[in-house]
Design a protein around this motif. Structure first.
Motif, short mmCIF file in Angstrom:
data_model
loop_
_atom_site.label_atom_id
_atom_site.label_comp_id
_atom_site.label_asym_id
_atom_site.label_seq_id
_atom_site.Cartn_x
_atom_site.Cartn_y
_atom_site.Cartn_z
N ALA A 41 -19.98 17.98 -7.63
CA ALA A 41 -20.80 18.73 -8.21
C ALA A 41 -20.22 20.25 -8.86
O ALA A 41 -20.82 21.05 -9.35
CB ALA A 41 -22.22 18.90 -7.87
N ASN A 43 -23.77 24.75 -12.01
CA ASN A 43 -23.73 23.40 -11.36
C ASN A 43 -25.19 23.70 -10.70
O ASN A 43 -25.99 24.44 -10.39
CB ASN A 43 -22.71 23.69 -10.15
CG ASN A 43 -21.33 23.75 -10.62
OD1 ASN A 43 -20.80 23.04 -11.47
ND2 ASN A 43 -20.59 24.75 -10.07
N THR A 50 -23.79 28.11 -8.91
CA THR A 50 -24.32 26.83 -8.39
C THR A 50 -25.62 27.12 -7.67
O THR A 50 -25.83 27.80 -6.69
CB THR A 50 -23.31 26.27 -7.30
OG1 THR A 50 -21.90 26.16 -7.74
CG2 THR A 50 -23.48 24.94 -6.83
N PRO A 79 -19.25 18.18 -13.36
CA PRO A 79 -18.31 18.70 -14.23
C PRO A 79 -17.63 17.84 -15.63
O PRO A 79 -17.43 16.75 -15.02
CB PRO A 79 -17.33 19.43 -13.32
CG PRO A 79 -17.91 19.37 -12.03
CD PRO A 79 -18.99 17.97 -12.00
N ASP A 123 -18.28 22.89 -10.39
CA ASP A 123 -17.31 23.29 -11.66
C ASP A 123 -17.19 24.76 -11.54
O ASP A 123 -18.16 25.56 -11.63
CB ASP A 123 -17.94 22.92 -12.60
CG ASP A 123 -17.43 23.19 -13.96
OD1 ASP A 123 -16.07 23.82 -14.12
OD2 ASP A 123 -17.54 22.87 -15.34
N ASN A 158 -27.05 15.65 -8.85
CA ASN A 158 -26.16 16.87 -8.74
C ASN A 158 -25.52 16.68 -10.26
O ASN A 158 -25.55 15.40 -10.95
CB ASN A 158 -24.98 16.68 -7.85
CG ASN A 158 -24.37 15.31 -7.90
OD1 ASN A 158 -24.68 14.52 -7.06
ND2 ASN A 158 -23.01 15.21 -8.70
N SER A 159 -25.34 17.81 -11.09
CA SER A 159 -24.45 17.81 -12.23
C SER A 159 -23.08 17.39 -12.09
O SER A 159 -22.48 17.43 -10.93
CB SER A 159 -24.53 19.12 -12.62
OG SER A 159 -24.01 20.20 -11.97
#
Length: 346
Positions: free
Chosen positions: A270, A277, A239, A299, A272, A296-297
């Protein structure tokens, strides 16, 4: 208590000021008479008119409260018509006593009809406009008071929701952070002092901000830095967290905990454990405003949960503290990325 609160809240003060204006108006009008006897005659006529006007207006207020507002419309209309006729008659007789020059009416049934028509005309031309004006003022005042009360209730509700939000942050975040600190004390004890200072700063800020209506941009940014630092304790190497600030005016006032919900959402959604991440948080300031950008990404297995108190409370507080064009909150979400952009105008 402000002047407006005294005026709208105290009936005697409010009505006393209005009638004082009426008396002064007719007094100045009488003073323009060319001879002293004309002044006295005008003052007596004005006093009689004001007395009738006051009786009719307050009687009509009683009819409004006890008939119209209870949906007895037909009886209200009939009673109001009778009140206007009675007021016209009383005004005529008082004026007759003052001027000693009564109007001569024809005799018989025709004379009775002529009298009723005369009084109705006088009531319509003199009393009805004043009655409409007083009624309008009554309901405008009532609407204003209701609006102020709704604002106060809404502000109280927002403060309650903010307290719930703080309690929610305190409980969940503190519990998770203490677990993380325990793990950190075993894996990297040399990082414990800094982490404890961050936790102390975060708790101190929440305690202090609960007693204040505004904080500064700088203290809010420091709070976010401590929050992000403690959240990073539980993250793995997969991350990446970026937190950038550009605050040339850190002393500008800001509503407390206004930025936290957007930052908090980044760490909620966010993470995963298996994939990469990304969390990006950027806080920038200009001479006239403040901008928070978060991203934020998401998952692949993420499933959105029902919205909690965070974002709804944020939108309500933005509408209260930065109404209209003074704020803009835009959210963009795809299957793989979530971004929010909050702009405030000071």
């Amino acid at each position: 208590m402000t002047v407006s609160q005294i005026f709208f809240g105290r009936r005697a003060v409010r009505h006393g000021l209005v009638w004082l204006v009426v008396v002064v108006f007719y007094g100045l009008k009488a003073w323009q008479e060319p001879i002293p006897t004309g002044i006295m005659h005008s003052l007596e006529s004005s006093a009689a008119w004001i007395a009738v006007l006051a009786l009719v207006i307050y009687a009509h207020f009683w009819l409004l409260a006890n008939l119209l507002e209870r949906r007895r419309v037909a009886l209200y209309l009939l009673a109001t018509a009778g009140l206007l006729l009675a007021g016209g008659a009383l005004h005529y007789f008082l004026k007759e006593l003052v001027t000693a020059s009564p109007v001569k009416f024809p005799g018989g049934l025709y004379g009775i009809g002529f009298r009723i028509g005369y009084l109705a005309g006088k009531a319509a031309s003199n009393l009805l406009p004043a009655l409409l004006l007083a009624t309008t003022a009554r309901y405008v005042r009532r609407g204003t008071v209701s609006h102020l009360q709704m604002q106060q209730l809404r502000a109280l509700q927002l403060e309650t929701e903010l307290s719930l939000l703080k309690a929610q942050v305190n409980q969940h975040f503190l519990f998770n952070t203490l677990n993380n600190l325990y793990g950190l004390s075993l894996a990297a004890p040399d990082q414990m002092p800094e982490a404890l200072l961050q936790l102390a700063g975060l708790m101190r800020y929440q305690l202090d901000s609960s007693r204040q209506s505004t904080v500064t941009v700088g203290t809010e940014a420091e709070y976010l830095a401590n929050y992000i630092g403690l959240e990073k304790l539980r993250l793995r190497e997969n991350t990446k967290v970026e937190f950038l600030t550009d605050l040339p005016h850190p002393d500008r006032p800001l509503a407390p905990l206004l930025l936290l919900p957007l930052v908090e959402n980044c760490f909620k959604h966010a993470i995963d454990p298996s994939g990469k991440n990304t969390i990006r948080i950027q806080l920038t300031q200009t001479d006239t405003g403040l901008t928070l950008r978060t991203g934020n990404s998401i998952p692949a297995q993420f499933r959105p949960a029902p919205s909690g108190l965070g974002l709804p409370t944020l939108r309500a507080r933005l509408a209260q503290f930065y109404p209209g064009n003074r704020h803009r909150l835009a959210v963009e979400a795809t299957d793989t990325f979530y971004a929010a952009n909050l702009q405030l105008v000071f």
